[in-house]
Design a protein around this motif. Structure first.
Motif, PDB file in Angstrom:
ATOM      1  N   ARG A  44     -67.556-117.928 -73.189  1.00 50.39           N
ATOM      2  CA  ARG A  44     -66.176-117.792 -72.732  1.00 50.39           C
ATOM      3  C   ARG A  44     -65.205-118.113 -73.869  1.00 50.39           C
ATOM      4  O   ARG A  44     -65.373-119.090 -74.600  1.00 50.39           O
ATOM      5  CB  ARG A  44     -65.887-118.752 -71.562  1.00 50.39           C
ATOM      6  CG  ARG A  44     -66.834-118.644 -70.389  1.00 50.39           C
ATOM      7  CD  ARG A  44     -66.903-117.237 -69.805  1.00 50.39           C
ATOM      8  NE  ARG A  44     -65.618-116.753 -69.331  1.00 50.39           N
ATOM      9  CZ  ARG A  44     -65.125-117.000 -68.122  1.00 50.39           C
ATOM     10  NH1 ARG A  44     -65.810-117.739 -67.262  1.00 50.39           N
ATOM     11  NH2 ARG A  44     -63.960-116.488 -67.762  1.00 50.39           N
ATOM     12  N   PHE A  45     -64.203-117.290 -74.000  1.00 48.49           N
ATOM     13  CA  PHE A  45     -63.134-117.529 -74.968  1.00 48.49           C
ATOM     14  C   PHE A  45     -61.916-116.724 -74.568  1.00 48.49           C
ATOM     15  O   PHE A  45     -62.009-115.518 -74.349  1.00 48.49           O
ATOM     16  CB  PHE A  45     -63.560-117.139 -76.388  1.00 48.49           C
ATOM     17  CG  PHE A  45     -62.461-117.301 -77.401  1.00 48.49           C
ATOM     18  CD1 PHE A  45     -62.152-118.556 -77.919  1.00 48.49           C
ATOM     19  CD2 PHE A  45     -61.711-116.210 -77.819  1.00 48.49           C
ATOM     20  CE1 PHE A  45     -61.123-118.712 -78.841  1.00 48.49           C
ATOM     21  CE2 PHE A  45     -60.678-116.363 -78.745  1.00 48.49           C
ATOM     22  CZ  PHE A  45     -60.386-117.625 -79.258  1.00 48.49           C
ATOM     23  N   LYS A  46     -60.779-117.403 -74.446  1.00 46.34           N
ATOM     24  CA  LYS A  46     -59.512-116.751 -74.167  1.00 46.34           C
ATOM     25  C   LYS A  46     -58.573-116.985 -75.339  1.00 46.34           C
ATOM     26  O   LYS A  46     -58.664-118.009 -76.026  1.00 46.34           O
ATOM     27  CB  LYS A  46     -58.885-117.308 -72.891  1.00 46.34           C
ATOM     28  CG  LYS A  46     -59.761-117.206 -71.641  1.00 46.34           C
ATOM     29  CD  LYS A  46     -59.989-115.778 -71.219  1.00 46.34           C
ATOM     30  CE  LYS A  46     -60.783-115.714 -69.913  1.00 46.34           C
ATOM     31  NZ  LYS A  46     -61.100-114.328 -69.526  1.00 46.34           N
ATOM     32  N   ARG A  47     -57.695-116.040 -75.583  1.00 52.54           N
ATOM     33  CA  ARG A  47     -56.719-116.213 -76.654  1.00 52.54           C
ATOM     34  C   ARG A  47     -55.923-117.502 -76.433  1.00 52.54           C
ATOM     35  O   ARG A  47     -55.442-117.761 -75.325  1.00 52.54           O
ATOM     36  CB  ARG A  47     -55.778-115.020 -76.718  1.00 52.54           C
ATOM     37  CG  ARG A  47     -56.477-113.721 -77.105  1.00 52.54           C
ATOM     38  CD  ARG A  47     -55.496-112.575 -77.233  1.00 52.54           C
ATOM     39  NE  ARG A  47     -56.183-111.317 -77.450  1.00 52.54           N
ATOM     40  CZ  ARG A  47     -55.568-110.153 -77.657  1.00 52.54           C
ATOM     41  NH1 ARG A  47     -54.257-110.104 -77.682  1.00 52.54           N
ATOM     42  NH2 ARG A  47     -56.257-109.052 -77.844  1.00 52.54           N
ATOM     43  N   GLY A  48     -55.797-118.271 -77.474  1.00 48.31           N
ATOM     44  CA  GLY A  48     -55.101-119.545 -77.371  1.00 48.31           C
ATOM     45  C   GLY A  48     -56.032-120.723 -77.186  1.00 48.31           C
ATOM     46  O   GLY A  48     -55.618-121.872 -77.365  1.00 48.31           O
ATOM     47  N   ASP A  49     -57.296-120.469 -76.831  1.00 48.96           N
ATOM     48  CA  ASP A  49     -58.267-121.557 -76.705  1.00 48.96           C
ATOM     49  C   ASP A  49     -58.537-122.175 -78.066  1.00 48.96           C
ATOM     50  O   ASP A  49     -58.634-121.462 -79.075  1.00 48.96           O
ATOM     51  CB  ASP A  49     -59.585-121.048 -76.119  1.00 48.96           C
ATOM     52  CG  ASP A  49     -59.484-120.726 -74.634  1.00 48.96           C
ATOM     53  OD1 ASP A  49     -58.419-121.006 -74.049  1.00 48.96           O
ATOM     54  OD2 ASP A  49     -60.459-120.194 -74.078  1.00 48.96           O
ATOM     55  N   ALA A  50     -58.726-123.483 -78.086  1.00 46.62           N
ATOM     56  CA  ALA A  50     -59.037-124.164 -79.340  1.00 46.62           C
ATOM     57  C   ALA A  50     -60.429-123.795 -79.832  1.00 46.62           C
ATOM     58  O   ALA A  50     -60.677-123.716 -81.043  1.00 46.62           O
ATOM     59  CB  ALA A  50     -58.919-125.671 -79.161  1.00 46.62           C
ATOM     60  N   SER A  51     -61.337-123.555 -78.907  1.00 44.64           N
ATOM     61  CA  SER A  51     -62.704-123.185 -79.274  1.00 44.64           C
ATOM     62  C   SER A  51     -63.364-122.487 -78.093  1.00 44.64           C
ATOM     63  O   SER A  51     -62.870-122.546 -76.961  1.00 44.64           O
ATOM     64  CB  SER A  51     -63.518-124.421 -79.681  1.00 44.64           C
ATOM     65  OG  SER A  51     -63.602-125.333 -78.600  1.00 44.64           O
ATOM     66  N   ALA A  52     -64.475-121.850 -78.378  1.00 47.17           N
ATOM     67  CA  ALA A  52     -65.237-121.178 -77.320  1.00 47.17           C
ATOM     68  C   ALA A  52     -66.110-122.189 -76.578  1.00 47.17           C
ATOM     69  O   ALA A  52     -66.376-123.285 -77.073  1.00 47.17           O
ATOM     70  CB  ALA A  52     -66.098-120.083 -77.924  1.00 47.17           C
ATOM     71  N   ASP A  74     -65.922-115.868 -60.703  1.00 46.50           N
ATOM     72  CA  ASP A  74     -64.821-116.012 -61.661  1.00 46.50           C
ATOM     73  C   ASP A  74     -64.272-114.641 -62.035  1.00 46.50           C
ATOM     74  O   ASP A  74     -64.799-113.965 -62.923  1.00 46.50           O
ATOM     75  CB  ASP A  74     -65.310-116.743 -62.912  1.00 46.50           C
ATOM     76  CG  ASP A  74     -64.166-117.091 -63.856  1.00 46.50           C
ATOM     77  OD1 ASP A  74     -63.056-116.567 -63.670  1.00 46.50           O
ATOM     78  OD2 ASP A  74     -64.383-117.877 -64.793  1.00 46.50           O
ATOM     79  N   PRO A  75     -63.192-114.217 -61.365  1.00 47.05           N
ATOM     80  CA  PRO A  75     -62.622-112.889 -61.651  1.00 47.05           C
ATOM     81  C   PRO A  75     -61.989-112.776 -63.025  1.00 47.05           C
ATOM     82  O   PRO A  75     -61.657-111.670 -63.466  1.00 47.05           O
ATOM     83  CB  PRO A  75     -61.567-112.720 -60.554  1.00 47.05           C
ATOM     84  CG  PRO A  75     -61.223-114.105 -60.127  1.00 47.05           C
ATOM     85  CD  PRO A  75     -62.480-114.902 -60.270  1.00 47.05           C
ATOM     86  N   SER A  76     -61.843-113.906 -63.739  1.00 41.72           N
ATOM     87  CA  SER A  76     -61.237-113.849 -65.066  1.00 41.72           C
ATOM     88  C   SER A  76     -62.238-113.492 -66.161  1.00 41.72           C
ATOM     89  O   SER A  76     -61.848-113.283 -67.311  1.00 41.72           O
ATOM     90  CB  SER A  76     -60.579-115.189 -65.414  1.00 41.72           C
ATOM     91  OG  SER A  76     -61.556-116.191 -65.671  1.00 41.72           O
ATOM     92  N   LEU A  77     -63.527-113.417 -65.815  1.00 44.69           N
ATOM     93  CA  LEU A  77     -64.535-113.056 -66.810  1.00 44.69           C
ATOM     94  C   LEU A  77     -64.280-111.638 -67.315  1.00 44.69           C
ATOM     95  O   LEU A  77     -64.186-110.692 -66.537  1.00 44.69           O
ATOM     96  CB  LEU A  77     -65.941-113.140 -66.209  1.00 44.69           C
ATOM     97  CG  LEU A  77     -67.086-112.690 -67.121  1.00 44.69           C
ATOM     98  CD1 LEU A  77     -67.179-113.564 -68.361  1.00 44.69           C
ATOM     99  CD2 LEU A  77     -68.410-112.690 -66.354  1.00 44.69           C
ATOM    100  N   ALA A  78     -64.177-111.470 -68.630  1.00 45.94           N
ATOM    101  CA  ALA A  78     -63.859-110.172 -69.227  1.00 45.94           C
ATOM    102  C   ALA A  78     -65.096-109.550 -69.867  1.00 45.94           C
ATOM    103  O   ALA A  78     -65.817-110.218 -70.616  1.00 45.94           O
ATOM    104  CB  ALA A  78     -62.765-110.325 -70.275  1.00 45.94           C
ATOM    105  N   LEU A  79     -65.354-108.288 -69.554  1.00 39.43           N
ATOM    106  CA  LEU A  79     -66.415-107.516 -70.187  1.00 39.43           C
ATOM    107  C   LEU A  79     -66.034-106.053 -70.148  1.00 39.43           C
ATOM    108  O   LEU A  79     -65.170-105.638 -69.375  1.00 39.43           O
ATOM    109  CB  LEU A  79     -67.761-107.728 -69.492  1.00 39.43           C
ATOM    110  CG  LEU A  79     -67.907-107.199 -68.058  1.00 39.43           C
ATOM    111  CD1 LEU A  79     -69.352-106.795 -67.799  1.00 39.43           C
ATOM    112  CD2 LEU A  79     -67.499-108.273 -67.049  1.00 39.43           C
ATOM    113  N   ARG A  80     -66.685-105.258 -70.991  1.00 35.09           N
ATOM    114  CA  ARG A  80     -66.421-103.820 -71.029  1.00 35.09           C
ATOM    115  C   ARG A  80     -67.592-103.068 -70.413  1.00 35.09           C
ATOM    116  O   ARG A  80     -68.750-103.471 -70.538  1.00 35.09           O
ATOM    117  CB  ARG A  80     -66.254-103.340 -72.474  1.00 35.09           C
ATOM    118  CG  ARG A  80     -64.907-103.640 -73.103  1.00 35.09           C
ATOM    119  CD  ARG A  80     -64.737-102.795 -74.351  1.00 35.09           C
ATOM    120  NE  ARG A  80     -63.475-103.057 -75.011  1.00 35.09           N
ATOM    121  CZ  ARG A  80     -63.381-103.610 -76.214  1.00 35.09           C
ATOM    122  NH1 ARG A  80     -64.473-103.960 -76.876  1.00 35.09           N
ATOM    123  NH2 ARG A  80     -62.204-103.821 -76.763  1.00 35.09           N
TER     124      ARG A  80
END
Length: 250
Positions: A28-36, A63-69
């Protein structure tokens, strides 16, 4: 996601259908996170459950925020390329039943992570030599006669540009200027099927310090390729072409 798609994802995971629980550890990593970091999930899995099915189940139920393509879901587009238990794979055709223990899912390596399992593919595409045309073999018409000897050639244009080879490449891990196996295999395809291509320009591009001679011949790219393009073998063939040019090192 439509009701039909939701039901399909549930059916493939085996939810409510005698399934077993599989442990998944997801990057998991979102923009703005200090680390994964990694999140753990228990996912119901049946015999046909793929890694993609399991990730979609997590999106739907945990977790609907999980991002994948994803796109085609049958290994033709390369969009769902990931690392599964440390190895490059297409999530849509990698079954949990073929994997032991906790399944760790991570984004492709050697490309910037944008959001969870989604990487920025622009640096991958930029590695290809832009002045050179993209050639695809035309499908044979029913009335057409195949040229004599055509069976000796292979369909190296079948690269789906998934980025798995670049992710697996140990050279790309230490040198972000290296053009990478997909771009070099593409250059060799142009030499083998050279309609409309500037042969000398292609060879000059491949002869650069960050191109064909930078490869260490680890063959990890060929191991990772889901389309049997065998990029490492194409790079070796490209080097043979380059050795024929005056002043090229041997």
């Amino acid at each position: 996601m439509t009701v039909a798609e939701t039901a399909g994802a549930q059916d493939r995971t085996g939810a409510g259908n005698g399934s077993t629980l599989r442990s998944m550890r997801v990057f998991r990593f979102k923009r703005g996170d200090a680390s994964a970091h990694y999140d753990s999930f228990d996912v119901p899995a049946g015999r046909p459950t793929t890694v993609f099915d399991a990730l979609r189940w997590i999106q739907l139920h945990r977790d609907p925020s999980l991002a994948l393509r994803h796109s085609c879901l049958h290994a033709s587009c390369g969009t769902c390329g990931l690392r599964v238990n440390g190895r490059e794979a297409l999530a849509c055709v990698t079954r949990l039943g073929d994997l032991a223990g906790t399944v760790t899912v991570e984004p492709l390596a050697n490309l910037p992570v944008l959001n969870d399992l989604v990487v920025d593919m622009e640096p991958f595409v930029e590695r290809f030599a832009s002045p050179h045309p993209i050639l695809r073999a035309s499908e044979s018409l029913p009335q057409a006669t195949s040229p004599e000897g055509v069976d000796a050639y292979e369909r190296f244009e079948d690269c789906i540009e998934c980025g798995l080879c670049l992710s697996a490449c140990p050279v790309a891990a230490t040198d972000d200027t290296y053009v990478g196996p997909a771009a070099l295999a593409y250059a060799q395809r142009l030499l083998e099927e050279s309609r409309g291509a500037d042969r000398e320009s292609i060879l000059a591009w491949a002869d650069a310090d960050n191109a064909a001679w930078r490869c260490h011949a680890a063959f990890e790219c060929t191991e990772a390729c889901p389309s049997n393009v065998r990029p490492a073998e194409r790079i070796m063939a490209l080097r043979r072409e380059l050795r024929g040019r005056q002043g090229t090192p041997t």
